[in-house]
Design a protein around this motif. Structure first.
Motif, mmCIF file in Angstrom:
data_model
loop_
_atom_site.group_PDB
_atom_site.id
_atom_site.type_symbol
_atom_site.label_atom_id
_atom_site.label_comp_id
_atom_site.label_asym_id
_atom_site.label_seq_id
_atom_site.Cartn_x
_atom_site.Cartn_y
_atom_site.Cartn_z
ATOM 1 N N ARG A 151 0.857 -1.184 0.000
ATOM 2 C CA ARG A 151 0.000 0.000 0.000
ATOM 3 C C ARG A 151 0.890 1.230 0.000
ATOM 4 O O ARG A 151 1.816 1.345 0.792
ATOM 5 N N GLY A 152 0.610 2.152 -0.905
ATOM 6 C CA GLY A 152 1.360 3.402 -0.956
ATOM 7 C C GLY A 152 0.888 4.371 0.109
ATOM 8 O O GLY A 152 -0.046 4.089 0.862
ATOM 9 N N ASN A 153 1.543 5.503 0.157
ATOM 10 C CA ASN A 153 1.216 6.530 1.134
ATOM 11 C C ASN A 153 0.939 7.835 0.387
ATOM 12 O O ASN A 153 1.869 8.452 -0.135
ATOM 13 N N PRO A 154 -0.317 8.287 0.317
ATOM 14 C CA PRO A 154 -0.629 9.495 -0.445
ATOM 15 C C PRO A 154 -0.070 10.772 0.176
ATOM 16 O O PRO A 154 -0.116 11.826 -0.445
ATOM 17 N N TYR A 155 0.484 10.692 1.377
ATOM 18 C CA TYR A 155 1.006 11.884 2.043
ATOM 19 C C TYR A 155 2.523 12.041 1.883
ATOM 20 O O TYR A 155 3.111 12.935 2.480
ATOM 21 N N LEU A 156 3.146 11.160 1.094
ATOM 22 C CA LEU A 156 4.580 11.314 0.853
ATOM 23 C C LEU A 156 4.842 12.620 0.113
ATOM 24 O O LEU A 156 4.059 13.046 -0.725
ATOM 25 N N LYS A 157 5.965 13.250 0.414
ATOM 26 C CA LYS A 157 6.359 14.505 -0.230
ATOM 27 C C LYS A 157 7.768 14.335 -0.809
ATOM 28 O O LYS A 157 8.536 13.492 -0.357
ATOM 29 N N PRO A 158 8.120 15.160 -1.780
ATOM 30 C CA PRO A 158 9.501 15.133 -2.280
ATOM 31 C C PRO A 158 10.469 15.558 -1.172
ATOM 32 O O PRO A 158 10.078 16.229 -0.215
ATOM 33 N N TYR A 159 11.721 15.187 -1.330
ATOM 34 C CA TYR A 159 12.730 15.598 -0.362
ATOM 35 C C TYR A 159 14.030 15.919 -1.082
ATOM 36 O O TYR A 159 14.231 15.543 -2.224
ATOM 37 N N LYS A 160 14.903 16.632 -0.377
ATOM 38 C CA LYS A 160 16.204 16.995 -0.927
ATOM 39 C C LYS A 160 17.207 15.892 -0.629
ATOM 40 O O LYS A 160 17.213 15.319 0.455
ATOM 41 N N SER A 161 18.070 15.647 -1.600
ATOM 42 C CA SER A 161 19.154 14.689 -1.434
ATOM 43 C C SER A 161 20.467 15.449 -1.606
ATOM 44 O O SER A 161 20.676 16.112 -2.621
ATOM 45 N N TYR A 162 21.330 15.385 -0.602
ATOM 46 C CA TYR A 162 22.635 16.039 -0.648
ATOM 47 C C TYR A 162 23.662 14.973 -1.027
ATOM 48 O O TYR A 162 23.911 14.052 -0.253
ATOM 49 N N ASP A 163 24.214 15.083 -2.231
ATOM 50 C CA ASP A 163 25.107 14.054 -2.748
ATOM 51 C C ASP A 163 26.527 14.587 -2.874
ATOM 52 O O ASP A 163 26.744 15.717 -3.303
ATOM 53 N N MET A 164 27.487 13.728 -2.528
ATOM 54 C CA MET A 164 28.895 14.060 -2.697
ATOM 55 C C MET A 164 29.637 12.798 -3.099
ATOM 56 O O MET A 164 29.392 11.735 -2.534
ATOM 57 N N GLN A 165 30.523 12.935 -4.074
ATOM 58 C CA GLN A 165 31.324 11.808 -4.545
ATOM 59 C C GLN A 165 32.775 12.245 -4.663
ATOM 60 O O GLN A 165 33.059 13.376 -5.038
ATOM 61 N N ALA A 166 33.674 11.328 -4.378
ATOM 62 C CA ALA A 166 35.103 11.536 -4.598
ATOM 63 C C ALA A 166 35.612 10.327 -5.373
ATOM 64 O O ALA A 166 35.350 9.184 -4.986
ATOM 65 N N ASN A 167 36.305 10.572 -6.476
ATOM 66 C CA ASN A 167 36.814 9.495 -7.326
ATOM 67 C C ASN A 167 38.300 9.688 -7.567
ATOM 68 O O ASN A 167 38.760 10.807 -7.804
ATOM 69 N N TYR A 168 39.014 8.593 -7.556
ATOM 70 C CA TYR A 168 40.417 8.584 -7.944
ATOM 71 C C TYR A 168 40.543 7.551 -9.049
ATOM 72 O O TYR A 168 40.043 6.436 -8.914
ATOM 73 N N LEU A 169 41.190 7.918 -10.156
ATOM 74 C CA LEU A 169 41.329 7.005 -11.275
ATOM 75 C C LEU A 169 42.792 6.932 -11.700
ATOM 76 O O LEU A 169 43.450 7.964 -11.869
ATOM 77 N N TYR A 170 43.252 5.709 -11.845
ATOM 78 C CA TYR A 170 44.573 5.463 -12.405
ATOM 79 C C TYR A 170 44.391 4.441 -13.513
ATOM 80 O O TYR A 170 43.864 3.360 -13.275
ATOM 81 N N LYS A 171 44.785 4.811 -14.721
ATOM 82 C CA LYS A 171 44.677 3.907 -15.870
ATOM 83 C C LYS A 171 46.074 3.383 -16.182
ATOM 84 O O LYS A 171 46.964 4.152 -16.526
ATOM 85 N N LYS A 172 46.247 2.093 -16.068
ATOM 86 C CA LYS A 172 47.520 1.487 -16.394
ATOM 87 C C LYS A 172 47.485 1.058 -17.858
ATOM 88 O O LYS A 172 46.526 0.443 -18.305
ATOM 89 N N GLU A 173 48.511 1.431 -18.565
ATOM 90 C CA GLU A 173 48.587 1.062 -19.973
ATOM 91 C C GLU A 173 48.750 -0.451 -20.074
ATOM 92 O O GLU A 173 49.541 -1.066 -19.344
ATOM 93 N N TYR A 174 48.021 -1.054 -20.972
ATOM 94 C CA TYR A 174 48.085 -2.502 -21.177
ATOM 95 C C TYR A 174 48.794 -2.755 -22.494
ATOM 96 O O TYR A 174 48.434 -2.220 -23.536
ATOM 97 N N SER A 175 49.803 -3.558 -22.434
ATOM 98 C CA SER A 175 50.500 -3.950 -23.685
ATOM 99 C C SER A 175 50.651 -5.456 -23.664
ATOM 100 O O SER A 175 51.331 -6.024 -22.801
ATOM 101 N N PRO A 176 50.007 -6.133 -24.582
ATOM 102 C CA PRO A 176 50.079 -7.596 -24.606
ATOM 103 C C PRO A 176 51.505 -8.054 -24.946
ATOM 104 O O PRO A 176 52.189 -7.450 -25.751
ATOM 105 N N GLU A 177 51.907 -9.079 -24.236
ATOM 106 C CA GLU A 177 53.238 -9.632 -24.488
ATOM 107 C C GLU A 177 53.210 -10.445 -25.776
ATOM 108 O O GLU A 177 52.266 -11.175 -26.041
ATOM 109 N N THR A 178 54.255 -10.319 -26.537
ATOM 110 C CA THR A 178 54.329 -11.074 -27.801
ATOM 111 C C THR A 178 55.308 -12.190 -27.713
ATOM 112 O O THR A 178 56.134 -12.310 -26.872
#
Length: 178
Positions: A151-178
């Motif tokens: 059962r839903g709730n007809p009295y629900l209201k929208p709310y604010k969402s405070y979002d924060m993200q921190a990302n660190y990225l390191y891409k290592k070069e890939y070279s296939p061995e021959t």
């Protein structure tokens, strides 16, 4: 200087639920490595459902979301930045209940520092609006099984969402061995 004016609109109808989504946005102007952009997004849905079976009932609801925003972005040496402001409006009307309007001020910021071409650190922060779905607002009882009732709730209201993200990225070069 680049200007884009995409216009997207579509209507989806499933049973008696209809959703209209319209987006007019991504107007961008670039000057000396910096850009100023903005847009408008509008989504509207309405439903008219009749329930039968163990419990009968009918729901009629209308809901809309509008978001207007602008953002500025640029780069200083190895630091990329974006700052934006916007406002969103949520509106809901359910038959037999009072309608409501809810406005949210929505700032956002993003900083990214590029250590090398293969490594960066990024921090994002924003305020968002979260609105209940039409099914979450329906007051009709639906029996799932002998132990569960939804059962839903007809009295629900929208709310604010405070979002924060921190990302660190390191891409290592890939070279296939021959």
């Amino acid at each position: 200087m680049e200007k884009r004016y995409p216009l997207i609109g579509y209507l989806v109808e499933r049973g008696r639920k209809q959703i209209f989504h319209h987006r007019r946005g991504n107007l961008r102007t670039a000057i000396r490595g910096r850009s100023l952009g903005g847009g408008l997004k509008h989504t509207q849905s309405w439903t008219d459902n009749t329930y039968s079976g163990t419990v009968g009932g009918r729901t009629k609801m209308k809901q809309s979301e509008t978001y207007l925003y602008t953002e500025f972005s640029g780069r200083v040496k190895k630091l990329n930045y974006t700052a934006g402001i916007g406002v969103s409006r949520s509106w809901l009307k359910q038959e037999g209940e009072e309608d409501y309007q809810y406005y949210t001020f929505r700032p956002k910021v993003s900083l990214q520092y590029n250590f090398t071409d293969n490594m960066y650190f990024r921090v994002n922060g924003s305020v968002n609006n979260v609105s209940p779905s039409l099914s979450e607002l329906s007051a009709i009882e639906q029996y799932i099984d002998t132990l569960q009732i939804r059962r839903g709730n007809p009295y629900l209201k929208p709310y604010k969402s405070y979002d924060m993200q921190a990302n660190y990225l390191y891409k290592k070069e890939y070279s296939p061995e021959t």
